[in-house]
Design an enzyme around this catalytic site. Sequence first.
Site, short mmCIF file in Angstrom:
data_model
loop_
_atom_site.label_atom_id
_atom_site.label_comp_id
_atom_site.label_asym_id
_atom_site.label_seq_id
_atom_site.Cartn_x
_atom_site.Cartn_y
_atom_site.Cartn_z
N GLU A 157 -9.14 -38.71 22.41
CA GLU A 157 -8.53 -37.58 22.88
C GLU A 157 -8.49 -38.12 24.55
O GLU A 157 -7.49 -37.91 25.10
CB GLU A 157 -9.43 -36.37 22.97
N ASP A 169 -16.13 -30.10 21.86
CA ASP A 169 -15.58 -29.51 20.91
C ASP A 169 -15.44 -30.23 19.44
O ASP A 169 -15.73 -29.89 18.48
CB ASP A 169 -13.83 -29.59 21.14
C1 GLA Z 1 -12.13 -27.95 26.61
C2 GLA Z 1 -12.95 -29.44 26.40
C3 GLA Z 1 -14.42 -29.41 26.17
C4 GLA Z 1 -15.20 -28.56 27.51
C5 GLA Z 1 -14.61 -27.31 27.63
C6 GLA Z 1 -14.90 -26.58 28.80
O1 GLA Z 1 -12.41 -27.44 25.53
O2 GLA Z 1 -12.34 -30.13 25.48
O3 GLA Z 1 -14.80 -30.94 26.08
O4 GLA Z 1 -15.11 -29.32 28.73
O5 GLA Z 1 -13.01 -27.36 27.82
O6 GLA Z 1 -16.36 -26.28 28.45
#
Ligand code: GLA
Length: 382
Positions: A157, A169
């Site tokens: 990513e 995530d």
């Molecule tokens: C996105 C990113 C995560 C995190 C959130 C905010 O989902 O992928 O890594 O930083 O934003 O908390």
Amino acid sequence: MKQAKDFLETYPKKDGYQQFFCPGRVNLIGEHIDYNGGYVLPCALEFGIYGVAKIIEEDKLILKSRNMELEVEVALDDLEYKDEHGWANYPKGIAKEFINRGFKLKGMRINYYGNIPEGAGLSSSAAMEILTCMIIDNLHNLNVNKLEWIKLSQKVENEYIGVNCGIMDQFAVCMGKKDHVILLDCDTLKYKYSKVKMDKHSLVIINSNKKRELSSSKYNERRDECEEGLRILRKYKDIENLCDLTSLELKQFIDKIDKENIRKRVRHVIMENERVINSIKALENEDLHTFGKMMNQSHDSLRNDYEVTGYELDVLVDEARKCDGVLGSRMTGAGFGGCTITLIENQHIEKFEKRIKKVYKEKTGLDADFYYSLIEDGVKKI
Ligand code: GLA
């Protein structure tokens, strides 16, 4: 669920397909602090992405999705990122990263079908990445451990797709556990599960349906701002991450930061981290009122200090808080559109949904979608 069943039946195991599922995630609190070494509190959801796959003779990837028209066929030695490959860059990137790590991959046919609302910020990309890791690993009997899938996906990513996300995530969709939230320390990757006990309450997810324009460039900008804050604070205290500072220390050092925007970003990060710690205590004590209060404070800080909410998310949250039975409401995920979550007493849900849909439409011209999901396990073979 009928569509998912139909999808799996189209590619049955008797035809040599292996079948997998990876859920989306929602984060209850601890926003924009995973990349600052903080604590987060996500859980995996009921909806996600299904994948069916088998090894093929040719040395190539044949990638299809029921949700997208675009189908991609690429040779295993030609996995560079290509704009025109759209969604298929995610599985391509994962396969490329396995190969970079020295694994010899065979050709594969992989078909996907997702029922995560697209663009809602419920981690469809992380689900696609982790799902593809599991597929590749299982089809080749590699036995790479899950933590490696998580790190590998985050790398893809960051470096292949170009979004500088943290690790939350990928971790959540991989390690989720039915009926539990995950308290994850994003610095050490130590984690613990905590059972969610909410008989009389629910967490409702509402999609603002606001297009998340520029979200990845704004996201990357916030990361840079945090790094700037960290560089300044390191002159005064030996810290590795912003979240190593306590709120008391923050008071002591905040005036050393000249730029207002950097001061605000740093303040959000440190206060949000403390809120997660207070939230988990509250959840464990079944003190949902305190948990709701933390949710509210989190949103206000994301609005005023981190500046990632925007009109639509603010309307959803402000209006939710006016409704009977609501204990707390906040945006979830990266922001700039996407979803909110609201903690509410079950008996008020019906009225709540009606009212929010009406007011939100009046104020923004958009429809708000409501999702009710159980907390489910992370990625799995079916
Ligand atoms: C996105 C990113 C995560 C995190 C959130 C905010 O989902 O992928 O890594 O930083 O934003 O908390």
